[in-house]
Design a protein around this motif. Structure first.
Motif, PDB file in Angstrom:
ATOM      1  N   ALA A 168       7.860  -8.918   2.689  1.00 43.74           N
ATOM      2  CA  ALA A 168       6.874  -8.198   1.880  1.00 43.74           C
ATOM      3  C   ALA A 168       7.558  -7.244   0.911  1.00 43.74           C
ATOM      4  CB  ALA A 168       5.919  -7.429   2.793  1.00 43.74           C
ATOM      5  N   MET A 169       8.665  -6.628   1.330  1.00 45.48           N
ATOM      6  CA  MET A 169       9.424  -5.764   0.432  1.00 45.48           C
ATOM      7  C   MET A 169      10.015  -6.573  -0.714  1.00 45.48           C
ATOM      8  SD  MET A 169      11.324  -3.473   3.385  1.00 45.48           S
ATOM      9  CE  MET A 169      12.305  -2.457   2.267  1.00 45.48           C
ATOM     10  N   VAL A 227       0.843  -1.201   0.000  1.00 46.10           N
ATOM     11  CA  VAL A 227       0.000   0.000   0.000  1.00 46.10           C
ATOM     12  C   VAL A 227       0.874   1.246   0.000  1.00 46.10           C
ATOM     13  CG1 VAL A 227      -1.720   1.308   1.304  1.00 46.10           C
ATOM     14  CG2 VAL A 227      -1.895  -1.185   1.164  1.00 46.10           C
ATOM     15  N   ALA A 228       1.886   1.235   0.869  1.00 43.85           N
ATOM     16  CA  ALA A 228       2.796   2.382   0.950  1.00 43.85           C
ATOM     17  C   ALA A 228       3.561   2.556  -0.357  1.00 43.85           C
ATOM     18  CB  ALA A 228       3.769   2.185   2.110  1.00 43.85           C
ATOM     19  N   CYS A 229       3.992   1.452  -0.933  1.00 45.39           N
ATOM     20  CA  CYS A 229       4.754   1.524  -2.177  1.00 45.39           C
ATOM     21  C   CYS A 229       3.918   2.105  -3.308  1.00 45.39           C
ATOM     22  CB  CYS A 229       5.266   0.134  -2.549  1.00 45.39           C
ATOM     23  SG  CYS A 229       6.267   0.100  -4.052  1.00 45.39           S
ATOM     24  N   GLU A 230       2.687   1.635  -3.455  1.00 45.79           N
ATOM     25  CA  GLU A 230       1.827   2.144  -4.524  1.00 45.79           C
ATOM     26  C   GLU A 230       1.579   3.634  -4.362  1.00 45.79           C
ATOM     27  OE1 GLU A 230       0.866   0.861  -7.257  1.00 45.79           O
ATOM     28  OE2 GLU A 230       1.519  -1.195  -6.914  1.00 45.79           O
ATOM     29  N   ALA A 231       1.411   4.081  -3.110  1.00 41.42           N
ATOM     30  CA  ALA A 231       1.183   5.507  -2.865  1.00 41.42           C
ATOM     31  C   ALA A 231       2.416   6.322  -3.250  1.00 41.42           C
ATOM     32  CB  ALA A 231       0.827   5.731  -1.397  1.00 41.42           C
ATOM     33  N   SER A 232       3.615   5.802  -2.942  1.00 44.23           N
ATOM     34  CA  SER A 232       4.842   6.506  -3.312  1.00 44.23           C
ATOM     35  C   SER A 232       5.026   6.547  -4.818  1.00 44.23           C
ATOM     36  CB  SER A 232       6.055   5.845  -2.649  1.00 44.23           C
ATOM     37  OG  SER A 232       6.105   6.120  -1.268  1.00 44.23           O
ATOM     38  N   LEU A 233       4.769   5.432  -5.481  1.00 48.51           N
ATOM     39  CA  LEU A 233       4.879   5.407  -6.942  1.00 48.51           C
ATOM     40  C   LEU A 233       3.970   6.451  -7.580  1.00 48.51           C
ATOM     41  CD1 LEU A 233       4.921   1.539  -7.511  1.00 48.51           C
ATOM     42  CD2 LEU A 233       6.808   3.102  -8.012  1.00 48.51           C
ATOM     43  N   LYS A 234       2.769   6.578  -7.048  1.00 46.60           N
ATOM     44  CA  LYS A 234       1.812   7.542  -7.585  1.00 46.60           C
ATOM     45  C   LYS A 234       2.292   8.967  -7.358  1.00 46.60           C
ATOM     46  CE  LYS A 234      -3.087   8.857  -7.439  1.00 46.60           C
ATOM     47  NZ  LYS A 234      -4.418   8.558  -6.859  1.00 46.60           N
ATOM     48  N   ARG A 235       2.738   9.270  -6.132  1.00 44.63           N
ATOM     49  CA  ARG A 235       3.201  10.644  -5.844  1.00 44.63           C
ATOM     50  C   ARG A 235       4.438  10.988  -6.664  1.00 44.63           C
ATOM     51  NH1 ARG A 235       1.422   9.311  -0.436  1.00 44.63           N
ATOM     52  NH2 ARG A 235       3.449   8.326  -0.054  1.00 44.63           N
ATOM     53  N   LEU A 236       5.329  10.020  -6.836  1.00 46.53           N
ATOM     54  CA  LEU A 236       6.557  10.261  -7.588  1.00 46.53           C
ATOM     55  C   LEU A 236       6.311  10.274  -9.096  1.00 46.53           C
ATOM     56  CD1 LEU A 236       8.845   7.914  -5.472  1.00 46.53           C
ATOM     57  CD2 LEU A 236       9.192  10.390  -5.728  1.00 46.53           C
ATOM     58  N   ILE A 268      10.771   2.071  -8.291  1.00 50.36           N
ATOM     59  CA  ILE A 268      11.660   2.753  -7.345  1.00 50.36           C
ATOM     60  C   ILE A 268      12.983   1.999  -7.344  1.00 50.36           C
ATOM     61  CG2 ILE A 268      12.032   3.287  -4.904  1.00 50.36           C
ATOM     62  CD1 ILE A 268       8.870   3.366  -4.722  1.00 50.36           C
ATOM     63  N   ASP A 269      14.084   2.719  -7.495  1.00 56.88           N
ATOM     64  CA  ASP A 269      15.389   2.061  -7.582  1.00 56.88           C
ATOM     65  C   ASP A 269      15.838   1.477  -6.245  1.00 56.88           C
ATOM     66  OD1 ASP A 269      16.008   2.654 -10.391  1.00 56.88           O
ATOM     67  OD2 ASP A 269      16.032   4.731  -9.723  1.00 56.88           O
ATOM     68  N   LEU A 270      15.621   2.207  -5.168  1.00 59.60           N
ATOM     69  CA  LEU A 270      16.032   1.758  -3.835  1.00 59.60           C
ATOM     70  C   LEU A 270      14.924   2.095  -2.853  1.00 59.60           C
ATOM     71  CD1 LEU A 270      18.096   0.648  -1.810  1.00 59.60           C
ATOM     72  CD2 LEU A 270      19.204   2.897  -1.804  1.00 59.60           C
ATOM     73  N   TYR A 271      14.351   1.069  -2.245  1.00 58.00           N
ATOM     74  CA  TYR A 271      13.206   1.245  -1.345  1.00 58.00           C
ATOM     75  C   TYR A 271      13.613   0.827   0.059  1.00 58.00           C
ATOM     76  CZ  TYR A 271       8.172   1.555  -0.298  1.00 58.00           C
ATOM     77  OH  TYR A 271       6.925   1.920   0.178  1.00 58.00           O
ATOM     78  N   TYR A 272      13.530   1.794   0.972  1.00 64.31           N
ATOM     79  CA  TYR A 272      13.953   1.567   2.353  1.00 64.31           C
ATOM     80  C   TYR A 272      12.759   1.411   3.294  1.00 64.31           C
ATOM     81  CZ  TYR A 272      18.514   4.020   1.384  1.00 64.31           C
ATOM     82  OH  TYR A 272      19.733   4.454   0.921  1.00 64.31           O
ATOM     83  N   LEU A 273      12.936   0.602   4.314  1.00 60.36           N
ATOM     84  CA  LEU A 273      12.120   0.688   5.512  1.00 60.36           C
ATOM     85  C   LEU A 273      12.716   1.815   6.348  1.00 60.36           C
ATOM     86  CD1 LEU A 273       9.977  -0.318   7.531  1.00 60.36           C
ATOM     87  CD2 LEU A 273      11.680  -1.974   8.353  1.00 60.36           C
ATOM     88  N   GLY A 318       8.413  -6.221  -9.736  1.00 60.81           N
ATOM     89  CA  GLY A 318       8.974  -5.184 -10.594  1.00 60.81           C
ATOM     90  C   GLY A 318       8.663  -3.769 -10.163  1.00 60.81           C
ATOM     91  N   LYS A 319       8.161  -3.602  -8.938  1.00 61.98           N
ATOM     92  CA  LYS A 319       7.852  -2.265  -8.422  1.00 61.98           C
ATOM     93  C   LYS A 319       9.095  -1.586  -7.844  1.00 61.98           C
ATOM     94  CE  LYS A 319       3.305  -2.740  -8.945  1.00 61.98           C
ATOM     95  NZ  LYS A 319       2.502  -1.862  -9.818  1.00 61.98           N
ATOM     96  N   VAL A 320      10.038  -2.404  -7.398  1.00 61.30           N
ATOM     97  CA  VAL A 320      11.231  -1.939  -6.691  1.00 61.30           C
ATOM     98  C   VAL A 320      12.430  -2.727  -7.208  1.00 61.30           C
ATOM     99  CG1 VAL A 320      12.356  -1.960  -4.425  1.00 61.30           C
ATOM    100  CG2 VAL A 320       9.977  -1.247  -4.612  1.00 61.30           C
ATOM    101  N   ARG A 321      13.579  -2.072  -7.318  1.00 66.21           N
ATOM    102  CA  ARG A 321      14.766  -2.774  -7.815  1.00 66.21           C
ATOM    103  C   ARG A 321      15.678  -3.274  -6.689  1.00 66.21           C
ATOM    104  NH1 ARG A 321      14.719   1.481 -12.163  1.00 66.21           N
ATOM    105  NH2 ARG A 321      14.032   0.380 -14.044  1.00 66.21           N
ATOM    106  N   HIS A 322      15.867  -2.464  -5.653  1.00 68.72           N
ATOM    107  CA  HIS A 322      16.778  -2.831  -4.565  1.00 68.72           C
ATOM    108  C   HIS A 322      16.153  -2.433  -3.236  1.00 68.72           C
ATOM    109  CE1 HIS A 322      20.057  -3.553  -7.458  1.00 68.72           C
ATOM    110  NE2 HIS A 322      19.596  -2.481  -8.082  1.00 68.72           N
ATOM    111  N   LEU A 323      16.594  -3.113  -2.163  1.00 72.41           N
ATOM    112  CA  LEU A 323      16.032  -2.878  -0.837  1.00 72.41           C
ATOM    113  C   LEU A 323      17.070  -2.327   0.127  1.00 72.41           C
ATOM    114  CD1 LEU A 323      13.921  -6.132  -0.279  1.00 72.41           C
ATOM    115  CD2 LEU A 323      13.238  -3.980  -1.396  1.00 72.41           C
ATOM    116  N   GLY A 324      16.563  -1.559   1.102  1.00 74.99           N
ATOM    117  CA  GLY A 324      17.413  -1.049   2.172  1.00 74.99           C
ATOM    118  C   GLY A 324      16.609  -0.877   3.439  1.00 74.99           C
TER     119      GLY A 324
END
Length: 326
Positions: free
Chosen positions: A136-137, A102-111, A116-121, A144-150
């Protein structure tokens, strides 16, 4: 360019933190902030850092606006889990697995981007096992929503458990001349695991630039008034630390900020500082730190002038620091 992690993420050796563009450090100036991001990309600085917590998502919208037509030139990092109210009020952490997409989709929309290349908690949720959050990340990577995690501001055990769940490209934590706690355990751990280190507040929230000599240099609305190191008594004591940087800056004909950043860059090629600014002039000054080469005497003097716990006051108000759980 520097590598973050072992899965091919390459970023400019200095990034751009966008936190201060949306009002936390004074009055926002959207046109200048957008021009600053554009100038960063022109210079070759491609690592742009934001979060859904910064001004309750407004910062992501600003960054998204700046990247229109330029998305291919940027490595875009954002964060989730540090929940804020609609007006930026500090709320709570949320690392629940059902919240992650849910958080990721909201960020993708705002951006306004597809990935997203790097998605952090952004902050660790003490009520949710880190394996569940990172699991979940990882599904976002598979989708394919996120490329790398942090992850950000995590202790050694949490880092190990998170990395075992899915390889982490980066840990983002505060690191600067006056915040060196990570050198004891955190840095050795991420280096053992092959995780890159992204240093936020590398200029001590602007203090190490020498721009603030009295507390009246901060406008009333500046969030730094809440930080212990900017409180009366601590502030005046911390000003005394700047002498070492000033002497080395004079020797090199450099700005204080450039010396502070050059010191961080010298700590290892797995460290990427992300100084924040909303002004092109400061961006260019920070970028110029790459041309400052500190010799062994310079580094020894800085190490001696800024030993562990040299700064008066904690790096966050006590309540916030306690929540980090380090």
């Amino acid at each position: 360019m520097r590598s973050l992690g072992t899965d091919g993420l390459r970023v400019s050796d200095i990034g751009l933190g966008c936190y201060g563009m949306s009002g936390e450090y004074g009055t926002p100036n959207d046109p200048e902030s957008i021009a600053t991001i554009h100038r960063a990309l022109e210079l070759g600085l491609d690592f742009i850092d934001t979060s859904d917590a910064y001004s309750a998502g407004k910062n992501e919208q600003l960054v998204g606006e700046a990247l229109k037509g330029r998305r291919d030139k940027a490595i875009l990092a954002t964060k989730f889990g540090n929940v804020r109210g609609p007006n930026g009020e500090r709320g709570f952490t949320n690392g629940r697995p059902d919240y992650v997409p849910v958080a990721c989709e909201a960020s993708l929309k705002r951006l306004g981007v597809e990935v997203i290349d790097l998605y952090y908690l952004h902050r660790i949720d003490p009520d949710v096992p880190i394996e569940e959050t990172v699991g979940a990340m990882a599904r976002l990577v598979e989708a394919g929503k996120v490329r790398h995690l942090g992850i950000c501001e995590a202790g050694v055990n949490t880092i190990r458990r998170a990395h075992a769940t899915h390889p982490l490209a980066a840990l983002q934590t505060e690191y600067s001349l006056w915040s060196r706690d990570v050198e004891a355990e955190i840095l050795p751990t991420v280096r053992e695991l092959g995780i890159g280190f992204v240093a936020y507040s590398p200029l001590g929230r602007g203090f190490l630039t020498g721009a603030f000599r009295t507390r009246t240099d901060l406008i009333e609305a500046d969030r730094r008034h809440d930080h212990p190191r900017f409180k009366e008594g601590n502030f005046e004591q911390n000003v005394g630390l700047l002498g070492t940087i000033e002497r080395i800056a004079k020797k090199h004909g450099a700005a204080l900020s450039q010396v502070a950043l050059a010191w961080l860059l010298s700590r290892g090629d797995d460290i990427v500082p992300i100084p924040g600014t909303k002004r092109r002039s400061y961006l260019e000054q920070n970028w110029g730190a790459r041309a400052v080469t500190l010799d062994e005497d310079d580094i020894a003097a800085l190490d001696a002038g800024f030993p562990l716990h040299a700064a008066a006051g904690g790096r966050y108000p006590k309540g916030q620091l306690d929540k980090l759980g380090l």
